[in-house]
Design a protein around this motif. Sequence first.
Motif, PDB file in Angstrom:
ATOM      1  N   ARG A 274       0.843  -1.188   0.000  1.00  0.00           N
ATOM      2  CA  ARG A 274       0.000   0.000   0.000  1.00  0.00           C
ATOM      3  C   ARG A 274       0.882   1.243   0.000  1.00  0.00           C
ATOM      4  NH1 ARG A 274      -3.596   0.280   4.826  1.00  0.00           N
ATOM      5  NH2 ARG A 274      -3.701  -1.943   4.561  1.00  0.00           N
ATOM      6  N   PRO A 275       0.413   2.371  -0.571  1.00  0.00           N
ATOM      7  CA  PRO A 275       1.183   3.604  -0.435  1.00  0.00           C
ATOM      8  C   PRO A 275       1.048   4.106   0.987  1.00  0.00           C
ATOM      9  CG  PRO A 275      -0.917   4.053  -1.492  1.00  0.00           C
ATOM     10  CD  PRO A 275      -0.864   2.566  -1.269  1.00  0.00           C
ATOM     11  N   PRO A 276       1.993   4.919   1.481  1.00  0.00           N
ATOM     12  CA  PRO A 276       1.839   5.443   2.841  1.00  0.00           C
ATOM     13  C   PRO A 276       0.563   6.276   2.932  1.00  0.00           C
ATOM     14  CG  PRO A 276       3.818   6.334   1.769  1.00  0.00           C
ATOM     15  CD  PRO A 276       3.175   5.420   0.787  1.00  0.00           C
ATOM     16  N   LEU A 277      -0.166   6.136   4.048  1.00  0.00           N
ATOM     17  CA  LEU A 277      -1.396   6.925   4.199  1.00  0.00           C
ATOM     18  C   LEU A 277      -1.075   8.420   4.237  1.00  0.00           C
ATOM     19  CD1 LEU A 277      -3.665   4.943   6.651  1.00  0.00           C
ATOM     20  CD2 LEU A 277      -4.130   5.532   4.283  1.00  0.00           C
ATOM     21  N   LEU A 278       0.168   8.723   4.636  1.00  0.00           N
ATOM     22  CA  LEU A 278       0.580  10.126   4.658  1.00  0.00           C
ATOM     23  C   LEU A 278       0.536  10.727   3.250  1.00  0.00           C
ATOM     24  CD1 LEU A 278       1.429  12.169   6.740  1.00  0.00           C
ATOM     25  CD2 LEU A 278       3.795  11.427   6.471  1.00  0.00           C
ATOM     26  N   ARG A 279       0.688   9.893   2.237  1.00  0.00           N
ATOM     27  CA  ARG A 279       0.618  10.400   0.859  1.00  0.00           C
ATOM     28  C   ARG A 279      -0.791  10.935   0.576  1.00  0.00           C
ATOM     29  NH1 ARG A 279       1.439   7.039  -4.788  1.00  0.00           N
ATOM     30  NH2 ARG A 279       1.047   8.847  -6.141  1.00  0.00           N
ATOM     31  N   GLU A 280      -1.781  10.205   1.035  1.00  0.00           N
ATOM     32  CA  GLU A 280      -3.174  10.649   0.880  1.00  0.00           C
ATOM     33  C   GLU A 280      -3.348  12.001   1.595  1.00  0.00           C
ATOM     34  OE1 GLU A 280      -6.273   7.588   1.838  1.00  0.00           O
ATOM     35  OE2 GLU A 280      -6.989   9.146   3.191  1.00  0.00           O
ATOM     36  N   HIS A 281      -2.786  12.104   2.791  1.00  0.00           N
ATOM     37  CA  HIS A 281      -2.901  13.338   3.576  1.00  0.00           C
ATOM     38  C   HIS A 281      -2.245  14.513   2.848  1.00  0.00           C
ATOM     39  CE1 HIS A 281      -3.231  15.872   7.059  1.00  0.00           C
ATOM     40  NE2 HIS A 281      -1.919  16.022   7.132  1.00  0.00           N
ATOM     41  N   ARG A 282      -1.059  14.279   2.280  1.00  0.00           N
ATOM     42  CA  ARG A 282      -0.370  15.348   1.539  1.00  0.00           C
ATOM     43  C   ARG A 282      -1.202  15.789   0.339  1.00  0.00           C
ATOM     44  NH1 ARG A 282       2.129  16.778   5.569  1.00  0.00           N
ATOM     45  NH2 ARG A 282       4.077  15.799   6.166  1.00  0.00           N
ATOM     46  N   LEU A 283      -1.880  14.847  -0.311  1.00  0.00           N
ATOM     47  CA  LEU A 283      -2.724  15.223  -1.449  1.00  0.00           C
ATOM     48  C   LEU A 283      -3.905  16.063  -0.986  1.00  0.00           C
ATOM     49  CD1 LEU A 283      -2.522  11.940  -3.519  1.00  0.00           C
ATOM     50  CD2 LEU A 283      -1.821  14.212  -4.300  1.00  0.00           C
ATOM     51  N   TYR A 284      -4.473  15.726   0.171  1.00  0.00           N
ATOM     52  CA  TYR A 284      -5.550  16.568   0.704  1.00  0.00           C
ATOM     53  C   TYR A 284      -5.025  17.968   1.020  1.00  0.00           C
ATOM     54  CZ  TYR A 284      -9.123  12.984   1.006  1.00  0.00           C
ATOM     55  OH  TYR A 284     -10.078  12.049   0.691  1.00  0.00           O
ATOM     56  N   GLN A 285      -3.796  18.046   1.532  1.00  0.00           N
ATOM     57  CA  GLN A 285      -3.225  19.368   1.815  1.00  0.00           C
ATOM     58  C   GLN A 285      -3.041  20.156   0.519  1.00  0.00           C
ATOM     59  OE1 GLN A 285       0.225  18.012   4.089  1.00  0.00           O
ATOM     60  NE2 GLN A 285      -0.631  18.977   5.921  1.00  0.00           N
ATOM     61  N   SER A 286      -2.620  19.456  -0.545  1.00  0.00           N
ATOM     62  CA  SER A 286      -2.423  20.156  -1.822  1.00  0.00           C
ATOM     63  C   SER A 286      -3.779  20.614  -2.366  1.00  0.00           C
ATOM     64  CB  SER A 286      -1.698  19.250  -2.821  1.00  0.00           C
ATOM     65  OG  SER A 286      -2.558  18.220  -3.263  1.00  0.00           O
ATOM     66  N   ASP A 287      -4.802  19.804  -2.160  1.00  0.00           N
ATOM     67  CA  ASP A 287      -6.155  20.159  -2.592  1.00  0.00           C
ATOM     68  C   ASP A 287      -6.607  21.439  -1.873  1.00  0.00           C
ATOM     69  OD1 ASP A 287      -8.694  18.950  -3.929  1.00  0.00           O
ATOM     70  OD2 ASP A 287      -9.367  19.516  -1.936  1.00  0.00           O
ATOM     71  N   TRP A 288      -6.314  21.496  -0.578  1.00  0.00           N
ATOM     72  CA  TRP A 288      -6.647  22.670   0.249  1.00  0.00           C
ATOM     73  C   TRP A 288      -5.924  23.909  -0.289  1.00  0.00           C
ATOM     74  CZ3 TRP A 288     -10.242  22.376   4.075  1.00  0.00           C
ATOM     75  CH2 TRP A 288     -10.340  23.439   4.954  1.00  0.00           C
ATOM     76  N   MET A 289      -4.658  23.716  -0.678  1.00  0.00           N
ATOM     77  CA  MET A 289      -3.871  24.849  -1.208  1.00  0.00           C
ATOM     78  C   MET A 289      -4.529  25.426  -2.455  1.00  0.00           C
ATOM     79  SD  MET A 289      -0.088  23.226  -0.735  1.00  0.00           S
ATOM     80  CE  MET A 289       0.863  24.354  -1.733  1.00  0.00           C
ATOM     81  N   MET A 290      -5.068  24.545  -3.302  1.00  0.00           N
ATOM     82  CA  MET A 290      -5.684  25.027  -4.545  1.00  0.00           C
ATOM     83  C   MET A 290      -7.041  25.667  -4.266  1.00  0.00           C
ATOM     84  SD  MET A 290      -4.672  22.368  -7.543  1.00  0.00           S
ATOM     85  CE  MET A 290      -5.428  20.879  -6.972  1.00  0.00           C
TER      86      MET A 290
END
Length: 414
Positions: A274-290
Amino acid sequence: MAQLSTRQKLEILADAAKYDASCASSGTTKRDSRGGKGIGSTEGMGICHAYAPDGRCISLLKILLTNSCIFDCHYCINRRSSDVRRARFTVREVVDLTLNFYRRNYIEGLFLSSGIIRSPDYTMEQLVEVARSLRQDHDFRGYIHLKTIPDADPALAYQAGLHADRLSINVELPTAGGLTRLAPEKDAARIEGAMAHMKSAIEDKRDSARRIRSTPRFAPAGQSTQMIVGADGADDRAIITRADQLYDRHRLRRVYYSAFSPIPSPSAVLPLKRPPLLREHRLYQSDWMMRFYGYSAADVAAATDEASGCLPLDIDPKLAWALKHRGDFPVDVNRAPRETLLRVPGLGVKAVDRILASRRYRRLRLDDVARLTTSVKKLRPFLIAADWRPVLLADQVLPLATASPRAEQLDLFG
Ligand code: SF4
């Protein structure tokens, strides 16, 4: 299918729904049953079952109508070839469960998805009937989120919009190639076609509601989608770009990310890890940035690692972007415009608005900024205040970014 009690079905079909991330209940209209009319509310507090990615507590009855499916998507535990226990609710059972759970204050609403049985149209009819019955037969005013089936007749998706608060259509994977390989019966163009139909219907209804007050509600919480992260080879740059296209083309309220989690008896084409769950979290943070900080998809993509194309896991993407754009910092907290302040790592929207309001009356010192934000430690290398000017950005930030031990995210479903 063996005869199962409602409780046994609930065990199977609530468990099968846990892979779906897109169930935050934000953005709908306010409805309640005060005054003795109807049942349910979109605002009430119940026993919480899950946390949305933005940290909000939500309580939805989150189930599948059935975990049987005629499709064979490799990443899905409910696929045709999967050896799992199957169950299926009737429409009446879902309606009764929702009402009973609501009356006991367990839930605020319903999130309903389904495997595809018989045909996309038949399945969609069943989902719509649940929502229709709740709204029309029982005057249910709680939140309803329906997962729609992209291949179903658009007229059925339209019917769903008349009863549900939010509709979602999953793009499943970030690239069309990934979809063809891992979900061969799905088609990226059809999925986007269904989203385009939904966008037009939502906009038409909104437009008509502005002119004619009696226009019926139509999906007031809009449409959303979900992407699986880490099942195909798509890097974060590709995922961010795809999410941006979807927001832009279909006016989505949210793109949800779901880190691929290996399933029992996995298909040979899936990654073993599985990918690290932190990767999902970083993508949510990037979504927030946009969505809230004014970054473009290209800006966020610039925060990714050149070689892997992924966002760093050890620092958040806003800090990663700032470290790659050191020439843009430090910024003067007393003069910088709002959009520049929003790019300072550690400054959120509320803090920036407080700073803008306060500096109208006096020049802010570092202590003043500290009072207006949650922590000034992260900000110091990036800000100039009346009594503060940082010496060297890189020298100060990098030790800070790496000093704390790396957080390990626990697995919700381990
Ligand atoms: S259509 Fe949905 S439920 Fe069926 S196998 Fe694919 S992802 Fe799973």
